[in-house]
Design a protein around this motif. Structure first.
Motif, PDB file in Angstrom:
ATOM      1  N   GLU A 327      37.453 -40.519 -87.514  1.00  0.00           N
ATOM      2  CA  GLU A 327      38.280 -39.335 -87.737  1.00  0.00           C
ATOM      3  C   GLU A 327      38.070 -38.780 -89.144  1.00  0.00           C
ATOM      4  O   GLU A 327      37.888 -37.564 -89.330  1.00  0.00           O
ATOM      5  CB  GLU A 327      39.759 -39.676 -87.542  1.00  0.00           C
ATOM      6  CG  GLU A 327      40.688 -38.495 -87.838  1.00  0.00           C
ATOM      7  CD  GLU A 327      42.158 -38.854 -87.778  1.00  0.00           C
ATOM      8  OE1 GLU A 327      42.978 -38.037 -88.242  1.00  0.00           O
ATOM      9  OE2 GLU A 327      42.492 -39.941 -87.268  1.00  0.00           O
ATOM     10  N   ARG A 331      36.420 -35.098 -90.003  1.00  0.00           N
ATOM     11  CA  ARG A 331      37.116 -34.096 -90.828  1.00  0.00           C
ATOM     12  C   ARG A 331      36.207 -33.638 -91.976  1.00  0.00           C
ATOM     13  O   ARG A 331      36.141 -32.442 -92.295  1.00  0.00           O
ATOM     14  CB  ARG A 331      38.413 -34.682 -91.401  1.00  0.00           C
ATOM     15  CG  ARG A 331      39.561 -34.828 -90.391  1.00  0.00           C
ATOM     16  CD  ARG A 331      40.755 -35.498 -91.056  1.00  0.00           C
ATOM     17  NE  ARG A 331      41.862 -35.719 -90.160  1.00  0.00           N
ATOM     18  CZ  ARG A 331      42.892 -34.877 -89.989  1.00  0.00           C
ATOM     19  NH1 ARG A 331      42.933 -33.755 -90.689  1.00  0.00           N
ATOM     20  NH2 ARG A 331      43.865 -35.170 -89.157  1.00  0.00           N
ATOM     21  N   ALA A 346      41.261 -35.232 -85.321  1.00  0.00           N
ATOM     22  CA  ALA A 346      40.616 -34.297 -86.240  1.00  0.00           C
ATOM     23  C   ALA A 346      40.586 -32.889 -85.640  1.00  0.00           C
ATOM     24  O   ALA A 346      40.801 -31.895 -86.339  1.00  0.00           O
ATOM     25  CB  ALA A 346      39.208 -34.769 -86.562  1.00  0.00           C
ATOM     26  N   SER A 349      43.822 -30.877 -86.077  1.00  0.00           N
ATOM     27  CA  SER A 349      44.299 -30.611 -87.430  1.00  0.00           C
ATOM     28  C   SER A 349      44.432 -29.109 -87.666  1.00  0.00           C
ATOM     29  O   SER A 349      43.674 -28.308 -87.102  1.00  0.00           O
ATOM     30  CB  SER A 349      43.344 -31.232 -88.457  1.00  0.00           C
ATOM     31  OG  SER A 349      42.078 -30.618 -88.379  1.00  0.00           O
TER      32      SER A 349
END
Length: 412
Positions: A327, A331, A346, A349
């Motif tokens: 993750e 990102r 991710a 987000s």
């Protein structure tokens, strides 16, 4: 008197013990405790990913610094033909490699990939579509990396209105007036699918998993193959159209000659840096074909990370693959490269959800198809489209050219 004798006896014992200890050398530590393993791993990835991967290597090395000494060798390798290069010599291939999801079945069948050791963890952390793309008949063979392997429209808002970007012909008119270019790569069959995908003409993989079926030369139906070919010739005739590779597209964006183009999220950061507030992204436009507007289609898919079944360090290679697709590093990939994560957390987000490129890709997904074609698809389509981009200088009848294309695509 007894007390003195006792003290004297204790003194003798103590002297004997000290003498014994002083004459004995300390036992050497086992060799395994003093000499750590050296792990050399070769990694293949996209040329544009080098800076990102170097950063990921450094964090991996810091995480496992006490367990082994690592030597990383990075080599640029196109994800689109990774399978062909790897299967040329599996034993000398990369330990860890990035590749497009349409290659997973062939890699698994050839023994280049083993099933993932802990599939439940990977499945639980990844988007379901990405897991499906990394699987063969329900068995997970690779680690999902991105869920954004598709294409859409980049455009400079200083040159186009929201109405303009609905039609490719209107975009070409606006760009021609400004003496600028609209770019698309017709040397790649991957992009050329955009013209055929929503016409009723079909292409796909046969049940054998190797050969293709294709009706792009169809002569019946509301849109025939020759209609698509003629539309491509009309587009190529515009002074504002340019068939450009991805690298040429970005060169044109930077030097100001290109104000719109069809590409993927891997160029999002670079395009936004150049265009700034005028940076725009949207689904693909429609194009004119046989008197109607046809929404341009797209191939979709995922990028995956594989571990070579012939790696000399399979456990460490698997750990590195897990690290690259974690993750945190997905990102980081979004931040540095603008690529959409396959990791569910991710992808959810706020920064990913707010990306214009990701939003454009999602809008285009309604008109996309998972890329599932055999190897014979690419060259005949590229040859045909290259001739269209050049204006068909030989003048061979379009139906004959399409028949030749289909013969090549469906060859066994």
């Amino acid at each position: 008197m007894k007390k003195r004798r006792l003290l004297f006896a204790l003194s003798l014992v103590l002297l004997v013990l000290l003498s014994a200890c002083g004459g004995k050398q300390p036992a050497p530590e086992p060799e395994s405790a003093t000499k750590r393993e050296t792990v050399a791993l070769t990694v293949w990835g996209a040329e544009e990913d080098e800076a990102l991967l170097r950063e990921i290597f450094a964090s991996f090395q810091a995480r496992y610094a006490g367990e082994a000494d690592f030597q990383f060798t990075y080599k640029p390798q196109s994800e689109s033909n990774c399978k062909d290069v790897l299967l040329g010599d599996l034993e000398k291939g990369a330990d860890v490699f990035a590749f497009a999801d349409d290659q997973v079945a062939a890699l698994a069948a050839a023994g280049g990939l083993d099933p993932i050791g802990d599939p439940a963890t990977v499945r639980g952390a990844s988007l379901s579509a990405a897991v499906d793309a990394a699987s063969v008949e329900g068995t997970l063979y690779a680690y999902p990396l991105t869920a954004d392997n598709g294409y859409f429209l980049y455009y400079n808002k200083a040159y186009f209105t929201q109405e303009d970007i609905q039609s490719l012909e209107r975009m070409l008119e606006a760009a021609a007036q400004a003496e600028k270019l609209v770019a698309m790569d017709w040397s790649s069959a991957w992009y050329v699918y955009a013209f055929f995908g929503n016409t009723g003409l079909e292409v796909g993989l046969n049940p054998d998993g190797l050969t293709n079926y294709c009706t792009w030369n169809g002569t019946d139906g509301p849109i025939r193959g020759v209609d698509v070919a003629q539309s491509m010739l009309n587009i190529a005739a515009s002074p504002a159209f340019a068939s450009m590779t991805d690298t040429q597209f970005m060169d044109g964006v930077r030097d100001g000659t290109v104000v719109a183009g069809i590409s993927g999220v891997w160029n999002a950061v670079a395009v936004e840096e150049v265009w700034g507030r005028d940076y725009g992204a949207a689904k693909l436009p429609s194009y004119s074909c046989r008197g109607q507007q046809v929404q341009m289609a797209s191939f979709s898919g995922c990028k995956l990370i594989g571990v070579n079944a012939y790696s000399s360090h399979p456990e460490w290679a698997a750990r590195l693959a897990e690290w690259i697709t974690s993750e945190e590093n997905q990102r980081l990939r979004f931040q540095m490269r603008g690529q959409g994560p396959a990791n569910a957390a991710a992808a959810a987000s706020p920064e990913v959800q707010a990306s214009p490129a990701i939003a454009a890709l999602l809008a285009q997904s309604e008109f996309s198809q998972l890329q599932r074609v055999g190897g014979k698809f690419w060259d005949p389509v590229a040859a045909f489209a290259g001739n269209m981009a050049a204006g068909d200088p030989g003048g061979t009848p379009l139906q004959a050219q399409l028949d030749r294309l289909v013969e090549g695509v469906t060859a066994r």
